[in-house]
Enzyme design. Sequence first.
Site, PDB file in Angstrom:
ATOM      1  N   HIS A  98       0.804  -1.234   0.000  1.00 20.10           N
ATOM      2  CA  HIS A  98       0.000   0.000   0.000  1.00 20.10           C
ATOM      3  C   HIS A  98       0.831   1.275   0.000  1.00 20.10           C
ATOM      4  O   HIS A  98       0.299   2.361   0.206  1.00 20.10           O
ATOM      5  CB  HIS A  98      -0.928   0.048   1.238  1.00 20.10           C
ATOM      6  CG  HIS A  98      -1.928  -1.068   1.276  1.00 20.10           C
ATOM      7  ND1 HIS A  98      -2.071  -1.918   2.336  1.00 20.10           N
ATOM      8  CD2 HIS A  98      -2.829  -1.467   0.353  1.00 20.10           C
ATOM      9  CE1 HIS A  98      -3.026  -2.797   2.072  1.00 20.10           C
ATOM     10  NE2 HIS A  98      -3.497  -2.544   0.878  1.00 20.10           N
ATOM     11  N   ASP A 131      -5.636  -0.819  -4.456  1.00 17.76           N
ATOM     12  CA  ASP A 131      -6.079  -1.998  -3.717  1.00 17.76           C
ATOM     13  C   ASP A 131      -7.567  -1.920  -3.418  1.00 17.76           C
ATOM     14  O   ASP A 131      -8.305  -2.882  -3.614  1.00 17.76           O
ATOM     15  CB  ASP A 131      -5.280  -2.104  -2.414  1.00 17.76           C
ATOM     16  CG  ASP A 131      -5.697  -3.309  -1.609  1.00 17.76           C
ATOM     17  OD1 ASP A 131      -6.033  -4.327  -2.224  1.00 17.76           O
ATOM     18  OD2 ASP A 131      -5.684  -3.226  -0.374  1.00 17.76           O
TER      19      ASP A 131
END
Length: 696
Positions: free
Chosen positions: A181, A273
């Site tokens: 991330h 994501d």
Amino acid sequence: MQNDPASSRDSRYDVLFEPVQIGPVTAKNRFYQVPHCNGGGYRDPSSVARMRGIKAEGGWSVINTEQVEIHPTSEIAPFIELRLWDDDDMPSLVRMVDAIHKHDALAGIELCYNGMNGPNLYSREVPLGPQNMPIMTFTYDPVQARAMSLKDIRNLRRWHRNAAIRARDCGFDLVYVYGAHGFGVIQHFLSSWSNQRTDEYGGSLENRARLLREIIEDTKDAVGDKCAVPVRLLIDELMGDKGLTNNEVRDVIGMLGELPDLWDLTHGSWDEDSGTSRFKDEAAQESLVKGFKELTTKPVVGVGRFTSPDTMVRMVKSGILDFIGCARPSIADPFLPNKINEGRVEDIRECIGCNICVTGDMTGGISRCTQNPTFMEEWRKDWHPELMQRKGASSNVLVVGAGPAGMEATRALGLRGYDVALAEASQHYGGRVRLESALPGLSVWGRVSDYREQQIIKQANVQTYFDSRLDTEQILEFGFENIAIATGSTWRRDGVGRQHLVPMPIADDANIFTPDDLMNGRTPTGRVLLFDDDHFYIGAVLAELLIEKGCEVSFVTPAATVSEWTVNTLEQGFIQKRLIELGADIHVTKNVTRVNASSVEIECTYTGRIEELAADSVVLVTSRSPEDSLFLELETREQEWADHGIKSVKVLGDAQAPAPIAWATYAGHRYARELDEPDRGDAVPFRRERVGMATR
Ligand code: ADP
Ligand code: SF4
């Protein structure tokens, strides 16, 4: 609501209920709640603990925390996550572990050192990263990270090890190593984009992966006898050769595949994501994750906003995943595994991929969910996602309006055991959801209405009446004990909004359209100027609709970017890109000051400089008026209520104050929960926790 092998589960889904070994621990099934934030973190530990415990009750075999900061040299204020800086942070985590263990699930903790992603605005420590570089956050914090010396790296390893030991002592069963991330320092070391070191931690992939290897080994050594050690790793930075590619990540797993106990794969940026359904379908990461299982014998977990049990089975049977990783689907329905197990697939409250949950974290509020109004209220208000308390003293309710507020109120009131009549002016359930889900990219949002319709029609004590536009007289005559007015709102035609607190100058012969016109099939043609003073999704979605219909669109907004608030749903970049690619003529930092018959005057919000743009029609996306006339009329006739047997009249949802759909489902749910409950007067309407005062 326990997992019962003798349940009426469809045998097609048996594979999802197989136990899976993760190092020294065993997960009882394949439903794996991957780490996710919730906006509560260290500020609301009991809320977070109850929320995780509810998921354990709902059948998830593994429940993880959000990212947990391990050291004050790496914190991400103003975002509120969990902390494990020292022993004093342990009790709140113990509470969470206990709540999870109570329902026979495994508790996991995602230890995180943010490195160049943490500006340390709270701790004032100097951030550390692989090299000297600016902090990379959502806001351009004017702070740099310092390149870590070898001593700093040794310190980091010790901090991580200490945090792992504390996590084990809290009772966690899985202790994560995190590099995904864009948040974890491990990703920053792995990527040649953020790591141009020339020592043994930079250069070759083997060198860049050294820190990852060492931290996995340290963690295994410290807690590996008792706890599983998963690695959460990015699958691609999506920067091409500038950053870490999917192939390089495969090489990392080729090198280190057997070291951790599980690989948890996800994207290199949160936006990618957790893409919204407008931009990403279910299982969107499939191609990037496919084949990873051939590189390791360890179990692999992946995400993809999975809500369909058939897709989940396909992921397992085709050898792509061992665990079905879910964050948002577990928020929208904490009981998703149990519902599959009990043969109640139609009862699943499917995530709609709107990312309202993310906004709680992004804004420093607390997360909420469009589909599950009880999310983060499990402890604050004692709201269980599946159970309602029995009804109170009165017996019946008339709900007016079958939008999300009215439908949720009806569903939940029915469960409490009230006799409920739902009156709807149109021939359809859904209100604004039905209209908005017909717009480009928003079809999945129809689930808000579909789920509630399913639940309403199976309750014998609930009746819906379509084609029933009620007026005050009728409502008084019907004489229901309780009246809930959920009649929604209407988009304004006069330009009133943030820029214009009074109607804007509009020529009599100007062609004005509102979002309601467009959604009801009345669309302009030719050159259209859309003024977006709303700043959430609807303006850009309507621009897309107009372009699809062949209009030439000028998009005018007083903000610096298109759909500015969607930075909080992680969509802003995708939305602006789409409008640019569709050829919209975008004007930012511009206010509309006058609408003429075939042109519009726009003004620079900084300098006041005026320009004229040609436009045959104008779409005003500024603000909405609550449809509260019914409520106001009933209020003025309060002295007549008793004669008609009426005890209460309330207004809820957009009819009270227009807001996103999540606010409407919450309002409907709250109404149902609070009916006939004692009036709490001026008391704070929820439980909360306060900072523990030091003794001096
Ligand atoms: P919310 O988001 O608050 O639920 P919506 O605008 O989605 O609001 O839904 C409001 C619903 O109320 C719409 O379906 C609309 O047709 C219905 N409605 C509005 N006025 C009346 C009325 N007087 N009688 C019955 N239904 C009404
Ligand atoms: Fe899904 Fe939206 Fe709920 Fe988030 S807020 S879990 S995206 S339905």
